[in-house]
Design an enzyme around this catalytic site. Structure first.
Site, mmCIF file in Angstrom:
data_model
loop_
_atom_site.group_PDB
_atom_site.id
_atom_site.type_symbol
_atom_site.label_atom_id
_atom_site.label_comp_id
_atom_site.label_asym_id
_atom_site.label_seq_id
_atom_site.Cartn_x
_atom_site.Cartn_y
_atom_site.Cartn_z
ATOM 1 N N THR A 273 14.495 99.026 65.508
ATOM 2 C CA THR A 273 14.003 97.599 66.678
ATOM 3 C C THR A 273 13.064 96.933 66.317
ATOM 4 O O THR A 273 11.841 96.145 66.166
ATOM 5 C CB THR A 273 14.470 97.421 67.875
ATOM 6 O OG1 THR A 273 15.849 97.634 67.906
ATOM 7 C CG2 THR A 273 14.442 96.331 68.773
ATOM 8 N N ASP B 27 18.410 108.615 73.113
ATOM 9 C CA ASP B 27 17.841 109.967 72.176
ATOM 10 C C ASP B 27 16.725 110.863 72.276
ATOM 11 O O ASP B 27 16.030 111.248 71.782
ATOM 12 C CB ASP B 27 18.087 109.575 70.642
ATOM 13 C CG ASP B 27 19.486 108.982 70.375
ATOM 14 O OD1 ASP B 27 20.600 109.868 71.344
ATOM 15 O OD2 ASP B 27 19.880 108.558 69.429
HETATM 16 O O1 F6P Z 1 21.789 105.439 71.174
HETATM 17 C C1 F6P Z 1 21.773 106.440 70.620
HETATM 18 C C2 F6P Z 1 23.066 106.731 69.884
HETATM 19 O O2 F6P Z 1 23.588 107.708 71.053
HETATM 20 C C3 F6P Z 1 22.828 108.265 69.174
HETATM 21 O O3 F6P Z 1 22.943 109.457 70.096
HETATM 22 C C4 F6P Z 1 24.385 107.341 68.519
HETATM 23 O O4 F6P Z 1 24.775 108.401 67.150
HETATM 24 C C5 F6P Z 1 24.400 106.430 68.103
HETATM 25 O O5 F6P Z 1 23.252 105.631 69.440
HETATM 26 C C6 F6P Z 1 25.888 106.127 68.701
HETATM 27 O O6 F6P Z 1 25.498 104.567 68.789
HETATM 28 P P1 F6P Z 1 26.857 103.332 68.677
HETATM 29 O O7 F6P Z 1 28.297 103.943 68.394
HETATM 30 O O8 F6P Z 1 26.658 102.466 69.516
HETATM 31 O O9 F6P Z 1 26.317 102.720 67.045
#
Ligand code: F6P
Length: 341
Positions: free
Chosen positions: A114, A136
């Site tokens: 973003t 993260d």
């Molecule tokens: O927001 C970060 C995170 O939780 C990462 O740790 C993870 O790999 C990813 O998003 C997975 O998110 P999504 O399934 O929503 O793409």
């Protein structure tokens, strides 16, 4: 002034606190008008009036303690090349939507992707402010992102709960925590939860060292261990989840029974911690100060416990990873916790 706010990328606890921080400060202190844009950049691409919502006092009331985002989110990346390589109109559609709405600034709450999009929009002439968020904790230019503290608490509680079942059965419990590229959650929750072995992508690992740490514990009367690992860990067999791969290897190579837990999305859901609420509130409030001063093209951040800002240009395209000299790693090693390197 009229400002638009959107949240983009994976959700996390604290986004609503930051929306409220921007909205209430903008209205109450600066007398600005605030609108919310639904589903991240999709809300500007859709040309649908229903995707633009007024963020008045009523809309911002009662959201401080809510997880997720009242605006919804998406992983839409308007500058990402389309698969067929055709000229992409999406950036222009966003510029048109911004002007049609009469916005003076767009506030983009999001992670690394973003902030990169926010920078690209600012390069096209839009007034943009970024607010960093992600569980993260890997956004460049800020010491910490909201969402991280809450996720670490949840992950720590999960590790706490594994101790009793590990010791009752004399098993190795492998727990996989979120962090696609970065091991922040695993390092912090692993240390806070008293894990015996901690594996993060930044350090890599040697499976023989994982096993020897477990076997050495068994030799001194502790035939159970907790292994905390990050989901982004590089493993040989890409078809397996890291937790499954590691627990299979431990069982095969040591003969000690191993089980895996993949904690998953519970780390991202639910109510934000007090720390994350206050961080979101502060970053949101400071974002409106920048807007009032006409200081655009920046991301608000926390550095050395102070809220400040830096140019989006410095943030775009970078990741903040754990470094091998992180104090928690140094202290952990001194206490006999294995990082398997
Ligand atoms: O927001 C970060 C995170 O939780 C990462 O740790 C993870 O790999 C990813 O998003 C997975 O998110 P999504 O399934 O929503 O793409």
């Amino acid at each position: 002034m009229k400002i638009g706010i959107l949240s983009s990328g994976g959700d996390c606890p604290g986004i609503n606190a930051s929306i409220r921080g921007v909205g209430k400060t903008a209205m109450t202190h600066f007398g600005m008008e605030v609108v919310g844009i639904k589903s991240g950049f999709l809300g500007l691409l859709s040309k649908n009036k229903e995707d633009i919502v007024p963020l008045d006092n009523e809309a911002l009331s009662g959201i401080l303690s809510l997880g997720g985002t009242i605006l919804g989110t998406s992983r839409e990346k308007p500058f990402k090349k389309s698969l067929n390589g055709e000229a992409d109109e999406r950036p222009q559609v966003i510029l048109d939507a911004y002007h049609d709405l009469g916005l003076d600034c767009l506030v983009c709450i999001g992670g690394n992707g973003t902030q990169k999009t926010a920078y690209q929009l600012s390069q096209l002439g839009l007034n943009v402010i970024g607010i960093p968020k992600t569980i993260d904790n890997d956004v460049w230019g800020t010491d910490v992102t909201f969402g991280f503290d809450t996720a670490v608490d949840i992950a720590t509680e999960a590790i706490d709960r594994l101790h009793s079942t590990a010791s009752s059965h004399n098993r190795v419990m492998v727990i996989e925590l979120m962090g696609h590229h970065a091991g922040w959650i695993t390092l912090y929750a692993g240390m806070a939860g008293g894990a015996d072995v901690i594996l993060i992508p930044e350090l890599g690992f040697d499976i023989n060292k994982v096993n020897s740490a477990i076997v050495e514990r068994a030799k001194v009367g502790k035939p159970y261990s907790i292994v905390a690992i990050a989901e982004g860990l590089e493993i040989e067999d890409k078809k397996l989840r890291p937790a499954i791969y590691i627990s299979q290897k431990i069982e095969e190579m040591t003969g000690i029974e191993a089980r895996e837990t993949v904690l998953g999305y519970v780390q991202r859901g639910g109510s934000p911690s007090a720390f994350d609420r206050n961080l979101g509130t502060r970053l949101g409030g400071h974002a409106t100060e920048l807007i009032a001063k006409g200081q655009f093209g920046c991301m608000v951040s926390m550095q050395e416990n102070k809220i400040t800002s830096l140019p989006l240009e410095e943030v775009a395209g970078k990741l903040k990873l754990v470094t091998p000299d992180h104090d928690l790693i140094l202290q952990g090693k001194r206490m006999g916790i294995s990082f398997a390197v």
